[in-house]
Design a protein around this motif. Structure first.
Motif, PDB file in Angstrom:
ATOM      1  N   MET A 158       0.814  -1.219   0.000  1.00  0.00           N
ATOM      2  CA  MET A 158       0.000   0.000   0.000  1.00  0.00           C
ATOM      3  C   MET A 158       0.853   1.277   0.000  1.00  0.00           C
ATOM      4  SD  MET A 158      -3.012  -1.218   2.625  1.00  0.00           S
ATOM      5  CE  MET A 158      -3.402   0.456   3.093  1.00  0.00           C
ATOM      6  N   LEU A 159       2.165   1.143   0.221  1.00  0.00           N
ATOM      7  CA  LEU A 159       3.032   2.322   0.220  1.00  0.00           C
ATOM      8  C   LEU A 159       3.086   2.930  -1.176  1.00  0.00           C
ATOM      9  CD1 LEU A 159       6.084   0.980   2.274  1.00  0.00           C
ATOM     10  CD2 LEU A 159       4.452   2.718   3.018  1.00  0.00           C
ATOM     11  N   PRO A 160       3.344   4.245  -1.262  1.00  0.00           N
ATOM     12  CA  PRO A 160       3.574   4.850  -2.585  1.00  0.00           C
ATOM     13  C   PRO A 160       4.733   4.123  -3.286  1.00  0.00           C
ATOM     14  CG  PRO A 160       3.320   6.543  -0.916  1.00  0.00           C
ATOM     15  CD  PRO A 160       3.391   5.233  -0.191  1.00  0.00           C
ATOM     16  N   GLU A 161       4.707   4.106  -4.605  1.00  0.00           N
ATOM     17  CA  GLU A 161       5.645   3.310  -5.398  1.00  0.00           C
ATOM     18  C   GLU A 161       7.113   3.483  -5.014  1.00  0.00           C
ATOM     19  OE1 GLU A 161       4.608   4.762  -9.230  1.00  0.00           O
ATOM     20  OE2 GLU A 161       2.703   3.693  -9.260  1.00  0.00           O
ATOM     21  N   LYS A 162       7.581   4.720  -4.949  1.00  0.00           N
ATOM     22  CA  LYS A 162       9.003   4.941  -4.650  1.00  0.00           C
ATOM     23  C   LYS A 162       9.349   4.510  -3.232  1.00  0.00           C
ATOM     24  CE  LYS A 162      11.212   8.097  -7.762  1.00  0.00           C
ATOM     25  NZ  LYS A 162      12.043   9.276  -7.879  1.00  0.00           N
ATOM     26  N   GLN A 163       8.460   4.757  -2.279  1.00  0.00           N
ATOM     27  CA  GLN A 163       8.701   4.308  -0.906  1.00  0.00           C
ATOM     28  C   GLN A 163       8.763   2.785  -0.864  1.00  0.00           C
ATOM     29  OE1 GLN A 163       6.041   5.935   2.042  1.00  0.00           O
ATOM     30  NE2 GLN A 163       6.296   8.034   1.301  1.00  0.00           N
ATOM     31  N   ARG A 164       7.835   2.132  -1.565  1.00  0.00           N
ATOM     32  CA  ARG A 164       7.809   0.666  -1.596  1.00  0.00           C
ATOM     33  C   ARG A 164       9.109   0.122  -2.182  1.00  0.00           C
ATOM     34  NH1 ARG A 164       3.729  -1.693  -5.558  1.00  0.00           N
ATOM     35  NH2 ARG A 164       2.757   0.227  -4.896  1.00  0.00           N
ATOM     36  N   ALA A 165       9.539   0.696  -3.301  1.00  0.00           N
ATOM     37  CA  ALA A 165      10.783   0.246  -3.933  1.00  0.00           C
ATOM     38  C   ALA A 165      11.965   0.433  -2.983  1.00  0.00           C
ATOM     39  CB  ALA A 165      11.022   1.014  -5.233  1.00  0.00           C
ATOM     40  N   ALA A 166      12.025   1.576  -2.307  1.00  0.00           N
ATOM     41  CA  ALA A 166      13.120   1.842  -1.378  1.00  0.00           C
ATOM     42  C   ALA A 166      13.127   0.847  -0.224  1.00  0.00           C
ATOM     43  CB  ALA A 166      13.034   3.279  -0.847  1.00  0.00           C
ATOM     44  N   VAL A 167      11.956   0.563   0.342  1.00  0.00           N
ATOM     45  CA  VAL A 167      11.859  -0.390   1.452  1.00  0.00           C
ATOM     46  C   VAL A 167      12.289  -1.783   0.999  1.00  0.00           C
ATOM     47  CG1 VAL A 167      10.232  -1.632   2.953  1.00  0.00           C
ATOM     48  CG2 VAL A 167      10.137   0.862   2.800  1.00  0.00           C
ATOM     49  N   LEU A 168      11.808  -2.208  -0.157  1.00  0.00           N
ATOM     50  CA  LEU A 168      12.146  -3.545  -0.643  1.00  0.00           C
ATOM     51  C   LEU A 168      13.645  -3.687  -0.902  1.00  0.00           C
ATOM     52  CD1 LEU A 168       9.130  -4.184  -3.031  1.00  0.00           C
ATOM     53  CD2 LEU A 168       9.499  -5.126  -0.745  1.00  0.00           C
ATOM     54  N   MET A 169      14.247  -2.663  -1.495  1.00  0.00           N
ATOM     55  CA  MET A 169      15.692  -2.724  -1.742  1.00  0.00           C
ATOM     56  C   MET A 169      16.473  -2.674  -0.436  1.00  0.00           C
ATOM     57  SD  MET A 169      16.352  -0.555  -5.218  1.00  0.00           S
ATOM     58  CE  MET A 169      14.968   0.573  -5.228  1.00  0.00           C
ATOM     59  N   HIS A 170      16.006  -1.866   0.523  1.00  0.00           N
ATOM     60  CA  HIS A 170      16.709  -1.708   1.795  1.00  0.00           C
ATOM     61  C   HIS A 170      16.591  -2.944   2.671  1.00  0.00           C
ATOM     62  CE1 HIS A 170      17.174   0.155   5.924  1.00  0.00           C
ATOM     63  NE2 HIS A 170      18.299   0.460   5.342  1.00  0.00           N
ATOM     64  N   LYS A 171      15.373  -3.412   2.885  1.00  0.00           N
ATOM     65  CA  LYS A 171      15.137  -4.518   3.821  1.00  0.00           C
ATOM     66  C   LYS A 171      15.361  -5.893   3.210  1.00  0.00           C
ATOM     67  CE  LYS A 171      14.266  -2.801   7.775  1.00  0.00           C
ATOM     68  NZ  LYS A 171      15.286  -2.932   8.789  1.00  0.00           N
ATOM     69  N   TYR A 172      14.857  -6.104   2.004  1.00  0.00           N
ATOM     70  CA  TYR A 172      14.902  -7.442   1.422  1.00  0.00           C
ATOM     71  C   TYR A 172      16.150  -7.691   0.593  1.00  0.00           C
ATOM     72  CZ  TYR A 172      10.089  -7.870   2.953  1.00  0.00           C
ATOM     73  OH  TYR A 172       8.946  -7.928   3.715  1.00  0.00           O
ATOM     74  N   GLU A 173      16.624  -6.685  -0.131  1.00  0.00           N
ATOM     75  CA  GLU A 173      17.815  -6.854  -0.961  1.00  0.00           C
ATOM     76  C   GLU A 173      19.078  -6.379  -0.244  1.00  0.00           C
ATOM     77  OE1 GLU A 173      17.472  -8.637  -3.606  1.00  0.00           O
ATOM     78  OE2 GLU A 173      15.297  -8.600  -3.417  1.00  0.00           O
ATOM     79  N   GLU A 174      18.903  -5.753   0.942  1.00  0.00           N
ATOM     80  CA  GLU A 174      20.002  -5.263   1.773  1.00  0.00           C
ATOM     81  C   GLU A 174      20.955  -4.337   1.015  1.00  0.00           C
ATOM     82  OE1 GLU A 174      21.741  -8.732   3.556  1.00  0.00           O
ATOM     83  OE2 GLU A 174      19.931  -9.184   4.689  1.00  0.00           O
ATOM     84  N   MET A 175      20.367  -3.481   0.187  1.00  0.00           N
ATOM     85  CA  MET A 175      21.169  -2.519  -0.566  1.00  0.00           C
ATOM     86  C   MET A 175      21.448  -1.299   0.308  1.00  0.00           C
ATOM     87  SD  MET A 175      19.230  -2.847  -4.259  1.00  0.00           S
ATOM     88  CE  MET A 175      20.377  -1.931  -5.267  1.00  0.00           C
TER      89      MET A 175
END
Length: 193
Positions: free
Chosen positions: A141-158
């Motif tokens: 439900m997060l806005p697109e850019k926030q969602r992408a940032a969270v996924l890269m930060h938490k799941y991809e550990e970038m």
């Protein structure tokens, strides 16, 4: 020249070999990065079939870009920039909505095994799955850019710098996106604490 090549990450070296026509190097890159890219895309799109399709498109674009590839950033940064761009376009085009109903219910179709004492009970697993699904929905439900940032930060550990390059923004903008996203998630998921 040898010093510059030594500074490259292994993936960038493989991509430079692909540029020279080495198909085996492309196969290595595909084998190494396909699964993380599919998982990232699935978390963005919430649809396995579309994520698989987009992942194919990501690697097709990587292959088509081989002649012009220059290792100016880490290979994974470049790869996730392509994946993020395709995911955001797919979201905007609404292509993923056709099969949106089948979110992530595959786990409930798995047969339940008899487990020994000390393992989570069926009820505990159901509660865990429900919480996991609630977290996934909150992220979706997060806005697109926030969602992408969270996924890269938490799941991809970038790192922030990598996320900034992928999203074409500054590190401080990434920190701001993540702060807002995590605040929103904390609020939406406060009842689970």
């Amino acid at each position: 020249m040898a010093g510059a090549a030594a500074a490259l990450d292994y993936d960038a070296e493989l991509m430079l070999r692909v540029k020279e026509g080495d198909g085996a190097s492309f196969a290595l890159l595909l084998e190494k990065h396909r699964s993380p890219v599919v998982h990232f895309l699935y978390r963005m799109i919430q649809n396995q079939a579309v994520a698989e399709e987009l992942a194919q498109d990501v690697f097709l674009r990587v292959y088509r870009s081989r002649a012009t590839y220059e290792p100016t950033a880490k290979f994974t940064t470049w790869l996730f920039r392509i994946a993020t761009h395709l995911a955001l376009n797919s979201i905007r085009d609404g292509r993923h909505e056709r099969q949106q109903d089948r979110l992530d219910d595959d786990s409930s179709e798995l047969p339940v095994r008899q487990v020994s004492d000390g393992s989570p009970s069926v009820e505990q697993r159901m509660v865990y799955q429900a919480k996991l699904e609630e977290v996934r929905k909150a992220i979706a439900m997060l806005p697109e850019k926030q969602r992408a940032a969270v996924l890269m930060h938490k799941y991809e550990e970038m790192e922030y710098s990598q996320i900034a390059k992928v999203l074409s923004c500054s590190e401080s903008a990434v920190k701001s996106l993540l702060f807002r996203a995590y605040e929103t998630l904390r609020a939406r998921l406060a009842h689970m604490a």
